[in-house]
Write a protein that holds these residues in place. Structure first.
Motif, mmCIF file in Angstrom:
data_model
loop_
_atom_site.group_PDB
_atom_site.id
_atom_site.type_symbol
_atom_site.label_atom_id
_atom_site.label_comp_id
_atom_site.label_asym_id
_atom_site.label_seq_id
_atom_site.Cartn_x
_atom_site.Cartn_y
_atom_site.Cartn_z
ATOM 1 N N LEU B 108 1.034 -1.297 -0.091
ATOM 2 C CA LEU B 108 -0.335 0.571 0.169
ATOM 3 C C LEU B 108 1.111 1.040 0.206
ATOM 4 O O LEU B 108 0.539 2.423 -1.012
ATOM 5 C CB LEU B 108 -0.489 0.380 0.719
ATOM 6 C CG LEU B 108 -2.396 0.860 0.717
ATOM 7 C CD1 LEU B 108 -3.344 0.321 -0.034
ATOM 8 C CD2 LEU B 108 -3.084 0.427 2.497
ATOM 9 N N TYR B 109 1.806 0.794 1.100
ATOM 10 C CA TYR B 109 2.738 2.311 1.383
ATOM 11 C C TYR B 109 3.270 2.681 0.007
ATOM 12 O O TYR B 109 3.615 4.008 -0.673
ATOM 13 C CB TYR B 109 3.694 2.072 2.133
ATOM 14 C CG TYR B 109 4.683 3.615 2.517
ATOM 15 C CD1 TYR B 109 3.994 4.516 3.434
ATOM 16 C CD2 TYR B 109 5.768 3.598 1.987
ATOM 17 C CE1 TYR B 109 4.339 5.404 3.502
ATOM 18 C CE2 TYR B 109 7.085 4.367 2.642
ATOM 19 C CZ TYR B 109 6.173 5.830 3.087
ATOM 20 O OH TYR B 109 6.468 6.842 3.506
ATOM 21 N N TYR B 135 -4.856 5.158 6.877
ATOM 22 C CA TYR B 135 -5.686 5.559 7.402
ATOM 23 C C TYR B 135 -6.920 4.240 5.891
ATOM 24 O O TYR B 135 -7.773 3.266 6.549
ATOM 25 C CB TYR B 135 -7.088 6.863 6.378
ATOM 26 C CG TYR B 135 -6.243 7.888 7.589
ATOM 27 C CD1 TYR B 135 -6.508 7.696 8.547
ATOM 28 C CD2 TYR B 135 -7.142 9.204 6.738
ATOM 29 C CE1 TYR B 135 -6.548 9.007 9.798
ATOM 30 C CE2 TYR B 135 -6.813 9.941 7.719
ATOM 31 C CZ TYR B 135 -7.011 9.703 8.857
ATOM 32 O OH TYR B 135 -6.339 11.731 10.042
ATOM 33 N N LEU B 136 -5.978 3.927 4.815
ATOM 34 C CA LEU B 136 -5.809 2.828 4.079
ATOM 35 C C LEU B 136 -5.683 1.574 4.697
ATOM 36 O O LEU B 136 -6.992 0.636 4.749
ATOM 37 C CB LEU B 136 -5.752 2.953 2.507
ATOM 38 C CG LEU B 136 -6.190 4.223 1.451
ATOM 39 C CD1 LEU B 136 -5.642 4.130 0.740
ATOM 40 C CD2 LEU B 136 -7.440 3.728 1.575
ATOM 41 N N TYR B 137 -4.958 1.009 5.306
ATOM 42 C CA TYR B 137 -4.705 0.052 6.308
ATOM 43 C C TYR B 137 -5.131 -0.007 6.929
ATOM 44 O O TYR B 137 -5.758 -1.719 6.884
ATOM 45 C CB TYR B 137 -2.879 0.253 6.498
ATOM 46 C CG TYR B 137 -2.460 -0.502 6.764
ATOM 47 C CD1 TYR B 137 -1.961 -2.342 6.194
ATOM 48 C CD2 TYR B 137 -2.435 -0.789 8.337
ATOM 49 C CE1 TYR B 137 -1.682 -3.167 6.551
ATOM 50 C CE2 TYR B 137 -1.226 -2.120 9.334
ATOM 51 C CZ TYR B 137 -1.780 -3.358 7.842
ATOM 52 O OH TYR B 137 -1.107 -4.115 8.715
ATOM 53 N N LYS B 138 -5.234 0.663 8.188
ATOM 54 C CA LYS B 138 -6.684 0.933 8.877
ATOM 55 C C LYS B 138 -7.717 -0.135 8.266
ATOM 56 O O LYS B 138 -8.490 -1.410 9.793
ATOM 57 C CB LYS B 138 -6.670 1.307 9.518
ATOM 58 C CG LYS B 138 -5.073 2.017 10.294
ATOM 59 C CD LYS B 138 -6.028 2.659 11.699
ATOM 60 C CE LYS B 138 -5.153 3.217 12.986
ATOM 61 N NZ LYS B 138 -5.818 3.796 14.251
ATOM 62 N N LEU B 139 -8.042 0.045 7.418
ATOM 63 C CA LEU B 139 -9.070 0.282 7.144
ATOM 64 C C LEU B 139 -9.528 -1.029 6.134
ATOM 65 O O LEU B 139 -10.260 -1.981 6.277
ATOM 66 C CB LEU B 139 -9.621 1.177 5.173
ATOM 67 C CG LEU B 139 -11.528 0.979 4.263
ATOM 68 C CD1 LEU B 139 -12.463 0.460 5.963
ATOM 69 C CD2 LEU B 139 -10.993 1.656 3.824
ATOM 70 N N LEU B 140 -8.058 -1.856 5.443
ATOM 71 C CA LEU B 140 -8.698 -2.431 4.679
ATOM 72 C C LEU B 140 -7.861 -3.737 5.840
ATOM 73 O O LEU B 140 -8.001 -4.875 5.182
ATOM 74 C CB LEU B 140 -7.684 -2.282 3.707
ATOM 75 C CG LEU B 140 -7.984 -1.539 2.157
ATOM 76 C CD1 LEU B 140 -7.011 -1.024 1.147
ATOM 77 C CD2 LEU B 140 -9.514 -2.451 1.738
ATOM 78 N N ASN B 141 -7.594 -3.779 6.896
ATOM 79 C CA ASN B 141 -7.476 -4.762 7.456
ATOM 80 C C ASN B 141 -8.411 -4.688 9.146
ATOM 81 O O ASN B 141 -7.542 -5.385 10.493
ATOM 82 C CB ASN B 141 -5.755 -3.962 8.047
ATOM 83 C CG ASN B 141 -4.952 -5.170 7.027
ATOM 84 O OD1 ASN B 141 -4.477 -5.836 6.758
ATOM 85 N ND2 ASN B 141 -4.407 -4.180 7.012
ATOM 86 N N LYS B 142 -9.335 -4.179 8.854
ATOM 87 C CA LYS B 142 -10.910 -4.008 9.779
ATOM 88 C C LYS B 142 -11.521 -5.419 10.224
ATOM 89 O O LYS B 142 -11.110 -6.143 9.174
ATOM 90 C CB LYS B 142 -12.042 -3.090 9.188
ATOM 91 C CG LYS B 142 -11.714 -2.223 9.772
ATOM 92 C CD LYS B 142 -12.431 -0.615 9.102
ATOM 93 C CE LYS B 142 -14.599 -1.311 10.289
ATOM 94 N NZ LYS B 142 -14.142 -0.619 11.776
ATOM 95 N N PRO B 143 -11.300 -5.843 10.655
ATOM 96 C CA PRO B 143 -12.344 -7.673 11.163
ATOM 97 C C PRO B 143 -13.543 -7.809 10.395
ATOM 98 O O PRO B 143 -13.173 -8.936 10.239
ATOM 99 C CB PRO B 143 -11.441 -7.625 12.167
ATOM 100 C CG PRO B 143 -12.206 -6.120 13.226
ATOM 101 C CD PRO B 143 -11.688 -5.151 12.294
ATOM 102 N N ASP B 144 -14.048 -6.817 10.431
ATOM 103 C CA ASP B 144 -15.434 -6.931 9.569
ATOM 104 C C ASP B 144 -15.920 -6.065 8.361
ATOM 105 O O ASP B 144 -16.993 -6.268 8.398
ATOM 106 C CB ASP B 144 -16.405 -5.961 10.802
ATOM 107 C CG ASP B 144 -16.019 -4.074 10.946
ATOM 108 O OD1 ASP B 144 -15.264 -4.403 10.682
ATOM 109 O OD2 ASP B 144 -16.873 -3.787 12.028
ATOM 110 N N LEU B 145 -14.466 -6.547 8.087
ATOM 111 C CA LEU B 145 -15.258 -5.851 6.565
ATOM 112 C C LEU B 145 -16.171 -6.919 5.530
ATOM 113 O O LEU B 145 -17.102 -6.846 4.589
ATOM 114 C CB LEU B 145 -13.663 -6.182 5.581
ATOM 115 C CG LEU B 145 -12.752 -4.934 6.044
ATOM 116 C CD1 LEU B 145 -11.956 -4.904 4.899
ATOM 117 C CD2 LEU B 145 -13.516 -3.639 5.511
#
Lengths: 110, 255
Positions: B108-109, B135-145
């Motif tokens: 991502l980076y 922000y993107l990393y946190k979003l895409l690694n959320k457990p409830d996607l």
């Protein structure tokens, strides 16, 4: 963002340019004219289009009688005319119809 | 110059004639006002009717093919970011298949930190790529996607608010676009000014602090006018933006 594109008579942020101001024209209607003044009007006559408030227009006879508020559409034309009047331009409305108690106009720069 | 066709114009004039008188109350404390006066409730109602006369009046575009893409593209845009740059970043992430659950930080980076070539050939660096990558990393690694509540507009908005970098305005924007929702509103300075001029806002509240209260007032206004809040929002926003200077001048006269 959330906007849609509209018929565009835009003069940017509400300002005007002299070129835009000279060429602005469009349709307007005085839908609730003062009956006594309306009775004195005829098709082909010109009214002055002036500011009624900071955000609305009115039609005024050559003798200075107010005919009524002018409804202009699209609204971007109305805002453009107001901006141009604020910048010192003058407008007139030629009466094209006097039917059903309303007064139809074609608005142009003087 | 464009002019309305005669039929549309007459229909609009008839609609205007049928509106309640300007002194009639639209909702408690708010009068209809004069339709020939910019920014009154009656004026907005006429703008709405005029807009709906078009063949295809409603234009809310989804930018993503999935809700996750929609969130990502909204996270990449906004906050003064030129839309072309945000879309270039979005395009790259899509092409590299990085808009997926569990994406790695390094990938991502790397994608975000490399310059983007725009359509005119100009190379630009994405501003704040470090923060936005977080922000993107946190979003895409959320457990409830896998369980994004796309069945309900209000639940979706609440879920979006759990994402770093997304506030009520952006969450509402995504919700409206994705679910075509009329129960949320995208409020900003233009809607706030329109509310002050039309009378459905009494004073200039802080949007960040009072968003939900202001949203409720805006939705009540749209209910009273019997218009779709989403379409009305778009109409108001566009017109207020175009007539910014005039609106500010009008506000000075109302104070």
């Amino acid at each position: 963002m959330s906007g849609n594109d509209n018929n565009d008579f835009s003069t940017g942020s509400g300002g005007s340019s002299q070129q835009d101001c000279r060429t602005l024209s469009g349709q307007g209607t005085i839908m609730s004219p003062v009956p006594a003044v309306l009775a004195t009007l005829s098709v082909g006559e010109y009214l002055d289009i002036t500011l009624r408030t900071v955000t609305s227009l009115q039609g005024v006879t050559a003798s200075g009688q107010v005919v009524g508020g002018v409804f202009v559409n699209p609204s971007s034309l109305q805002s453009a005319i107001i901006a141009c009047i604020n910048d010192g331009n003058e407008y007139q409305g030629r009466i094209t119809s006097l039917v059903g108690g309303s007064c139809e106009l074609i608005i142009t720069a003087k | 110059m464009k002019t309305m066709n005669e039929n549309s114009w007459q229909l609009l004039c008839n609609a205007a004639r049928q509106l309640p008188g300007e002194d009639h109350e639209l909702m408690p404390g708010v009068k209809w006002g004069d339709y020939a006066e910019l920014y009154t409730p009656a004026f907005w109602k006429i703008q709405y009717i005029s807009h709906m006369q078009r063949a295809e009046p409603r234009q809310f575009y989804k930018l993503g093919n999935t809700i996750l893409e929609e969130i990502v593209v909204c996270l990449l845009g906004g906050f003064g970011m030129p839309s072309e740059v945000g879309l270039a970043a979005f395009d790259r992430l899509k092409k590299r298949n990085l808009i997926v659950s569990g994406v790695s930080w390094d990938q991502l980076y790397k994608a975000m930190s490399q310059p983007f070539e725009l359509s005119d050939g100009k190379k630009v660096t994405y501003r704040f790529y470090n923060q936005r990558t977080k922000y993107l990393y946190k979003l895409l690694n959320k457990p409830d996607l896998e369980a994004i509540p796309v069945h309900s507009d209000l639940e979706l908005r609440n879920w979006l608010l759990t994402i770093d970098g997304i506030g009520l305005k952006t969450a509402s924007w995504i919700t409206r676009n994705w679910l075509d929702s009329d129960r949320v509103a995208i409020l900003d300075i233009h809607i706030l000014r329109a509310g002050l001029l039309a009378g459905f806002y009494e004073k200039e509240y802080d949007l960040n602090k009072y968003y939900l209260k202001l949203e409720q007032q805006y939705l009540s206004f749209c209910d009273a006018l019997e218009v779709s809040s989403g379409i009305m929002d778009a109409i108001i926003w566009e017109f207020m933006k175009k007539t910014n200077r005039l609106a500010i001048s009008a506000l000075k006269h109302t104070n």
